[in-house]
Write a protein that holds these residues in place. Sequence first.
Motif, short mmCIF file in Angstrom:
data_model
loop_
_atom_site.label_atom_id
_atom_site.label_comp_id
_atom_site.label_asym_id
_atom_site.label_seq_id
_atom_site.Cartn_x
_atom_site.Cartn_y
_atom_site.Cartn_z
N UNK A 44 0.83 -1.20 0.00
CA UNK A 44 0.00 0.00 0.00
C UNK A 44 0.87 1.26 0.00
N UNK A 45 0.28 2.33 -0.50
CA UNK A 45 0.97 3.61 -0.46
C UNK A 45 1.16 4.04 0.99
N UNK A 46 2.34 4.59 1.29
CA UNK A 46 2.58 5.07 2.65
C UNK A 46 3.12 6.49 2.63
N UNK A 47 2.78 7.22 3.66
CA UNK A 47 3.30 8.58 3.80
C UNK A 47 4.74 8.54 4.24
N UNK A 48 5.55 9.40 3.67
CA UNK A 48 6.97 9.47 3.99
C UNK A 48 7.27 10.73 4.80
N UNK A 49 6.81 11.88 4.30
CA UNK A 49 7.13 13.14 4.95
C UNK A 49 6.19 14.22 4.47
N UNK A 50 5.94 15.22 5.34
CA UNK A 50 5.13 16.37 4.98
C UNK A 50 5.81 17.64 5.48
N UNK A 57 6.83 23.48 9.43
CA UNK A 57 6.94 22.32 10.31
C UNK A 57 7.01 21.05 9.47
N UNK A 58 7.89 20.15 9.88
CA UNK A 58 8.08 18.92 9.11
C UNK A 58 7.63 17.70 9.89
N UNK A 59 7.24 16.69 9.15
CA UNK A 59 6.76 15.43 9.72
C UNK A 59 7.42 14.30 8.95
N UNK A 60 7.75 13.22 9.65
CA UNK A 60 8.40 12.08 9.02
C UNK A 60 7.82 10.77 9.52
N UNK A 61 7.78 9.80 8.63
CA UNK A 61 7.46 8.43 9.05
C UNK A 61 8.63 7.91 9.87
N UNK A 62 8.33 7.04 10.83
CA UNK A 62 9.38 6.50 11.69
C UNK A 62 10.47 5.81 10.87
N UNK A 63 10.07 5.20 9.77
CA UNK A 63 11.01 4.42 8.96
C UNK A 63 12.07 5.27 8.29
N UNK A 64 11.84 6.60 8.18
CA UNK A 64 12.79 7.45 7.48
C UNK A 64 13.38 8.54 8.36
N UNK A 68 15.93 11.02 6.07
CA UNK A 68 15.33 11.85 5.04
C UNK A 68 15.08 13.25 5.59
N UNK A 69 15.19 14.24 4.71
CA UNK A 69 14.90 15.62 5.09
C UNK A 69 14.07 16.27 4.01
N UNK A 70 12.93 16.83 4.42
CA UNK A 70 12.06 17.55 3.49
C UNK A 70 12.33 19.04 3.65
N UNK A 71 12.31 19.75 2.53
CA UNK A 71 12.52 21.20 2.57
C UNK A 71 11.76 21.83 1.41
N UNK A 72 11.59 23.15 1.49
CA UNK A 72 10.88 23.83 0.43
C UNK A 72 11.64 25.10 0.04
N UNK A 73 11.60 25.42 -1.24
CA UNK A 73 12.15 26.66 -1.77
C UNK A 73 11.00 27.37 -2.46
N UNK A 74 10.35 28.26 -1.73
CA UNK A 74 9.17 28.91 -2.28
C UNK A 74 9.51 29.77 -3.50
N UNK A 75 10.72 30.31 -3.55
CA UNK A 75 11.11 31.13 -4.70
C UNK A 75 11.14 30.29 -5.98
N UNK A 76 11.46 29.01 -5.83
CA UNK A 76 11.51 28.11 -6.99
C UNK A 76 10.24 27.29 -7.11
N UNK A 77 9.30 27.50 -6.18
CA UNK A 77 8.05 26.74 -6.19
C UNK A 77 8.31 25.23 -6.19
#
Length: 122
Positions: A44-50, A57-64, A68-77
């Motif tokens: 099944x599909x699983x969530x990794x990060x938000x 604010x960041x959220x991660x599955x325990x498995x990662x 893993x690191x999630x980030x955003x660059x709003x200037x680059x969308x």
Amino acid sequence: QVQLVESGGGLVQPGGSLRLSCAASGFTLDYYAIGWFRQAPGKEREGVSCISSSDGTTYYADSVKGRFTISRDNAKNTVYLQMNSLKPEDTAVYYCATARLRDLLAGLGDYWGQGTQVTVSS
């Protein structure tokens, strides 16, 4: 038209790294939460990060967590998923999606990208 396009997948050896990108068009990323999900064959599909829109604010599955690191660059969308210390069990198609944060955390998305394959193998 809202579009999400993932890139950066590929074949990597165990212990290696990849950085996935999720490029948004048709809307301004600043105001939307983004999530990364994955689906391995036969699973099944699983969530990794938000990442939230408001304060990043960041959220991660325990498995990662810690790998893993999630980030955003709003200037680059664009939202990124830096994946380190990859394991064979990380092999999957990775998707990004946008929705309200609470929906992403529940595994739901309003708009989805087409996915990018990540294969971890020696």
